[in-house]
Design a protein around this motif. Structure first.
Motif, PDB file in Angstrom:
ATOM      1  N   UNK A  88      -7.991   0.248  -4.245  1.00 56.61           N
ATOM      2  CA  UNK A  88      -8.216   1.778  -3.965  1.00 56.61           C
ATOM      3  C   UNK A  88      -8.711   1.846  -2.696  1.00 56.61           C
ATOM      4  N   UNK A  89      -9.875   0.846  -2.243  1.00 56.08           N
ATOM      5  CA  UNK A  89     -10.424   1.014  -1.370  1.00 56.08           C
ATOM      6  C   UNK A  89      -9.476   1.066  -0.092  1.00 56.08           C
ATOM      7  N   UNK A  90      -8.535   0.206   0.210  1.00 53.97           N
ATOM      8  CA  UNK A  90      -7.732  -0.086   1.360  1.00 53.97           C
ATOM      9  C   UNK A  90      -6.713   1.124   1.703  1.00 53.97           C
ATOM     10  N   UNK A  91      -6.515   1.810   0.677  1.00 58.16           N
ATOM     11  CA  UNK A  91      -5.511   3.175   0.575  1.00 58.16           C
ATOM     12  C   UNK A  91      -6.515   4.085   1.476  1.00 58.16           C
ATOM     13  N   UNK A  92      -7.704   4.161   1.578  1.00 60.39           N
ATOM     14  CA  UNK A  92      -8.270   5.007   2.286  1.00 60.39           C
ATOM     15  C   UNK A  92      -9.022   4.764   3.651  1.00 60.39           C
ATOM     16  N   UNK A  93      -9.014   3.459   4.085  1.00 58.86           N
ATOM     17  CA  UNK A  93      -9.195   2.751   5.460  1.00 58.86           C
ATOM     18  C   UNK A  93      -8.211   2.132   6.109  1.00 58.86           C
ATOM     19  N   UNK A  94      -8.472   1.757   7.206  1.00 59.01           N
ATOM     20  CA  UNK A  94      -7.394   1.080   8.213  1.00 59.01           C
ATOM     21  C   UNK A  94      -7.358  -0.249   7.485  1.00 59.01           C
ATOM     22  N   UNK A  95      -6.083  -0.643   7.013  1.00 53.88           N
ATOM     23  CA  UNK A  95      -5.815  -1.933   6.541  1.00 53.88           C
ATOM     24  C   UNK A  95      -6.202  -2.922   7.602  1.00 53.88           C
TER      25      UNK A  95
END
Length: 200
Positions: free
Chosen positions: A72-79
């Motif tokens: 869920x976190x990486x869906x909101x931040x730059x991978x």
């Protein structure tokens, strides 16, 4: 739509090659750390089986528990940024094992194991999320197959090399190699343009 073959993907997609190289290097380093960590704990604790069991649990349980949160976190931040930061932090954490000298220091090995495992969960989530963008629709099948097959191949190769390095040069060398592997992985990821990892 025809899927790309392994060779077509590797030859025609530079960003995928860099991602794969980064994974291969860091996975090798991970196995150096795993084997050296087990050996270090057994040595410090005079072969106490419970100390080894705790290390194994701490290596696996956090990943299973936090993988959904990481996704869920990486869906909101730059991978790309997540992968670079986690690689850099794992390089530092890998060196923390060098501080373990006696039984009173064992908590350091446990703490480093937990932190490293948590960071790995975020790295894996970012990498998996970026794969469809990097490999594309035609290359996704071949890309996932190469990623998984290389990981399982490295389980045996990395464990053997990690054991050999630890036995010949000492646990400290294996931990340094692990740290360097994360730096090399981060450099490989850094070469991939941000635009190729963004969500569609």
């Amino acid at each position: 739509m025809t899927s790309l073959t392994y060779m077509q993907l590797l030859r025609g997609n530079r960003s995928f090659r860099r991602l794969l190289v980064g994974q291969v290097i860091s996975e090798l380093g991970n196995w150096f750390n795993f084997i050296a960590g087990l050996g270090l704990v057994r040595s410090v604790m005079n072969g106490a089986p419970e100390a080894t069991a705790i290390l194994l649990v701490l290596r696996m349980a956090p990943f299973a528990m936090f993988a959904p949160v990481a996704g869920a976190f990486v869906d909101r931040w730059s991978r790309r940024r997540v992968m670079l930061v986690t690689d850099a932090l794992r390089a530092v954490v890998a060196l923390g094992f060098l501080l373990v000298r006696k039984p009173e220091d064992l908590w350091i090995a446990y703490a480093c194991t937990v932190v490293s495992t948590l960071l790995a969960a975020f790295f894996e989530a970012a990498k998996n999320a970026a794969m469809p963008n990097i490999a594309g629709d035609r290359g996704l099948l071949a890309g996932n197959a190469l990623m998984f097959s290389s990981r399982f191949l490295l389980m045996s190769i990395g464990a053997a090399l990690g054991g050999a390095a630890s036995a010949r040069f000492g646990y400290e060398v294996a931990f340094v190699i692990n740290a360097l592997s994360f730096i090399a992985s981060a450099y490989s990821i850094w070469l991939i343009p941000e635009s190729e990892m963004k969500q569609e």
